[in-house]
Design a protein around this motif. Sequence first.
Motif, short mmCIF file in Angstrom:
data_model
loop_
_atom_site.label_atom_id
_atom_site.label_comp_id
_atom_site.label_asym_id
_atom_site.label_seq_id
_atom_site.Cartn_x
_atom_site.Cartn_y
_atom_site.Cartn_z
N VAL A 192 -13.81 2.14 -5.45
CA VAL A 192 -12.84 1.37 -6.24
C VAL A 192 -13.00 1.69 -7.72
N ALA A 193 -14.25 1.73 -8.19
CA ALA A 193 -14.50 2.04 -9.61
C ALA A 193 -14.00 3.44 -9.97
N HIS A 213 0.83 -1.20 0.00
CA HIS A 213 0.00 0.00 0.00
C HIS A 213 0.87 1.26 0.00
N GLN A 214 1.91 1.25 0.82
CA GLN A 214 2.75 2.44 0.93
C GLN A 214 3.48 2.74 -0.36
N GLU A 264 -9.17 10.34 -4.63
CA GLU A 264 -9.93 9.11 -4.83
C GLU A 264 -9.03 7.89 -4.67
N ILE A 265 -7.87 7.94 -5.30
CA ILE A 265 -6.95 6.79 -5.22
C ILE A 265 -6.42 6.63 -3.81
N ALA A 266 -6.02 7.74 -3.18
CA ALA A 266 -5.47 7.67 -1.83
C ALA A 266 -6.50 7.12 -0.84
N LEU A 267 -7.75 7.56 -0.96
CA LEU A 267 -8.81 7.04 -0.09
C LEU A 267 -9.00 5.55 -0.29
N CYS A 268 -9.03 5.13 -1.54
CA CYS A 268 -9.25 3.72 -1.87
C CYS A 268 -8.12 2.84 -1.33
N VAL A 269 -6.89 3.27 -1.55
CA VAL A 269 -5.72 2.50 -1.10
C VAL A 269 -5.65 2.45 0.42
#
Length: 268
Positions: free
Chosen positions: A92-93, A3-4, A74-79
């Motif tokens: 995710v979408a 993740h990091q 969006e990506i940071a929240l998802c990851v």
Amino acid sequence: MTHQQILDKLAAKHLVQSIDEDLARLTFEAMCFDKNNYIDNQFNYIFPKLMLRWNCILNASKENVTEIYRQKTEIALCVQLHKYGFADKSLVAQSLKAIDDLNKAVVLSDDFFRKSDEIKSMISSMPIQLKRKPTIPESITFYRPQDVVSFQLDNKFYAAYIHELTGVNESPILEFYNGIFDKVPTMKELDKLTAIGQVYNDGIERVSHYSVSGMKFLPDLANQVQLISTCVEKQPSNGHLKKPDWTSTSSDLFKIQETIKQIFNHSA
């Protein structure tokens, strides 16, 4: 890929840190509540609170938030959610599309582009729930006494005056002005407003100060808290409110959301 490693490729250090601290705080609380059977589902407890705050980025106009920052968020929240053992299909979408959009615009590194399939595979996989509670982040703040700030909640804005800080630059102690706005208010709009208090079980409205931990970054990376003015000597008048037996109520960025709903729904 960890993740990091994915988060590092976003080149958004403080955005990542802010989301991580929010999730650590929420997940710690949810795991405590779950252990004591106060809640039925950790994700259902965490996700609405998290998104009520971070939707101030995701749903913001292009005039207030750039498309690139929204996509990175969006990506940071998802990851980060995946790291903490959670996932939301819709997010995710959105994140999968954001990865493609960032690559198309050639915003991030070649390494991000080359490893996009790995990143997509990671965030689309089933997350593994944590077995141990995360560490609650240290409470520090970059806000100062006599700052006036605005909180955004469901497309409405609420102003608050910071009286002092706890400890050594820890949590701001604030009091709300009695007003609801459709945009960030100006000091001229706040000038004649009194303070609003909280009504308790006895039906009496009392002076209400809140010590808000987690209110750290200035500017706020989630765009929820915005600075209106600094060095404001005139405090909102609260002489019409009864004084309580306590000095302030302990809160955080997520409890204060519920408090705002309670006190302003009552006043309406």
